[in-house]
Design an enzyme around this catalytic site. Sequence first.
Site, PDB file in Angstrom:
ATOM      1  N   ASP A 269       0.971  -1.240   0.173  1.00  0.00           N
ATOM      2  CA  ASP A 269      -0.219  -0.295   0.017  1.00  0.00           C
ATOM      3  C   ASP A 269       0.958   1.068  -0.038  1.00  0.00           C
ATOM      4  O   ASP A 269       2.275   0.935   0.287  1.00  0.00           O
ATOM      5  CB  ASP A 269      -1.032   0.108   1.241  1.00  0.00           C
ATOM      6  CG  ASP A 269      -2.178   0.705   1.023  1.00  0.00           C
ATOM      7  OD1 ASP A 269      -2.204   1.551   0.139  1.00  0.00           O
ATOM      8  OD2 ASP A 269      -3.154   0.667   1.858  1.00  0.00           O
ATOM      9  N   CYS A 270       0.211   2.289  -0.141  1.00  0.00           N
ATOM     10  CA  CYS A 270       1.124   3.558  -0.645  1.00  0.00           C
ATOM     11  C   CYS A 270       1.722   4.197   0.647  1.00  0.00           C
ATOM     12  O   CYS A 270       1.160   4.596   1.869  1.00  0.00           O
ATOM     13  CB  CYS A 270       0.211   4.556  -1.319  1.00  0.00           C
ATOM     14  SG  CYS A 270      -0.157   4.014  -3.008  1.00  0.00           S
TER      15      CYS A 270
END
Length: 720
Positions: A269-270
């Site tokens: 995930d970012c």
Amino acid sequence: MNNFLPKKTSLLFVLSFLLSIAAMAQQGYKNEALPIDTRVKDLLSQLTLAEKVSLLGYRSQAVPRLGIPAYNWWNEGLHGVARAGDATVFPQAIALAATFNQDLIQSVSNAISTEARAKYNLSTAMGRHLQYMGLTFWTPNINIFRDPRWGRGQETYGEDPYLTSQIGTAFVKGLQGTDPLHMKTASAAKHFVAHSGPEATRDYFDAIVDEKDLRETYMYAFHKLVDGGVESIMTAYNRVNGIPNSVNKYLVQDVLRKEWGFKGHVVTDCGALDDVFLTHKTIPNATQTAAAAIKAGIDLDCSSVLQGDVIKAVQQKLLTEKEVDTALGRILKTQLKLGFFDDAAKSPFYTYRADSLHTTQHIELARQAAQQSMVLLKNSNNLLPLKEANYPAIMVLGPNAANLDAMLGSYHGVSSKVVNFVEGITGAVNPATRVEYDLGCDYRDTTHFGGIWGAGNADLTIAVLGLSPVLEGEAGDAFLAENGGDKKNLSLPASEIAFMKALRKGVKKPIVAVITAGSDVDVSAIADYADAIIYAWYPGEQGGNALADIVFGKVNPSGRLPLTFYNSVNDLPAYTSYSMNNRTYRYFKGQAQYPFGFGLSYTTFSYEPAIMPKKQYAAKDTIAISVAIKNTGNFDGAEVVQAYIKYPNIDRMPLKELKAFKRINIAKGTSETVTLKIPVTEFQKWDLKNHKWKIYPGTYQVVLGSSSADDKLNASFQVK
């Protein structure tokens, strides 16, 4: 005749031949006739370490000498191509789950991938390599909606692992396509794993969960999607039992890859790798985090940690270049499946252009999905469906009656065709019917209301209220939420409750309440003030038309709740607890406001057994149940037949568990036979003592009905 070439000619021929071979070798990764693994190996052999590392981030860098353009991996397609200009906006994910219709969901995601290919073709033809214009979709979100306070629950398919796996698998099939040689788009199932709030602390939260709940609840759908061929898995921000997901070798390398046989790529995930050393603080710095991530099985980074620190990790002997090759090889394989290095004109998707966007068929599909997702919760005295001739004056009001956010939900696209509720009702009635609109109230003011006088002069009032993505959603996006995107309770805004009280006091004629939300809310707070209640979710661009179709009887409502509606959060464990004890219909011991799977219809159905279970089954068997469903009412309609399993009385078994369902359309006065099949292997549960799956022998029961609280047919059987 001389069969020998002159010496000079011969040398030129050999030289030309060798140069040709060298050229072929250099471009081997572009040779579509070669196996993909061979092409990947060839490309890896030509890249320098620095070039390899530059490709490990979501903002993949160009390699001009090999003709590799830059590529941005980040794309969203939760319920339509998102953030990329005009695209068909389908109902939010939770609403798609409420259809209980896998075939429809696959059609929806097939339309999404068609529009994605069209946008990719159009943008790359102009030399653009923009974020959100690629072919790698970070969707679906198959986290379990374990607690209704979670703001991002609207992005999921609800609280049930089985329903989530079925809807999720169908969605992935539509995104990725069915051509074995040409992947349409690549799907990433997220967020792996045990990730469902709290939003405010997700970057350092530690989900404490035992192996039984982890395996049976939080990982179940991920395993099913891996079996179904999902191309990618995205890891979550949080820790699980002390270890951040993005450096968790046990979960990613041992379970996902080795145990389940996952062959695709894993993306973080970012900013999740930054969290490892900045907020979780389980690893001291970025370089050691980069090494730990690669060793754990991470291939692609939605940040810049791998691109910035992998070379340092290799130099410090924390990593080998071979390990880098393994990670990069998996993401290159995805690109090759998508045809990135092939002749674009030969792609079966090459002709998709502007005429593939927002087609008549896609708009109708959005309308159909919205129709099937809306849930009828109340219908006093069979008020609905309305006979338009009986209501010459209609008032449509409420804060969400014309609210664009309430149509679109989170992670949405934009559309030039959005039909809000006011427009839908107005467009559905005769021009001689008077329709008025008023905002009615906002989300905050509990004393100042509009439209009540006008509603008193109308024959029918449709009040549209509820939540919107500014009140529930991802951290940072839901800027009016009081708890970092999450809800503190199940209440509707106090202003809406006060407004409905005032409306009921001032209006003596029928009131239809329409609630928009992506989660469970306390419907009882306004239930006494409305004659009928429709739960519309965030219904997408055709939500207004779909509501009109249902209200005026063009369509019989058939949506079912994909989550339990509780009376209060006081009935639930602490929000931070990841134990499944007393959570969701599978373990909740209290009284629900509306049970999982619930939804009313304008008609009624009866069940008659055709083929019931045998008395005994073994682990290798499949249970087949056939039931004749008769439409005993006055309207054509769709029934959603649901089969629940009740287990032997053994500690920590679910109270009941959905294991099969089927939506079927039945004309009034007719019958249809539905057959449901359940493999006995679906009864397996995790043995905590021996750390493996086990089918417990004993007496089981299958219960068929139209919700988790319904029992129209049941049968007991033994599993040996």
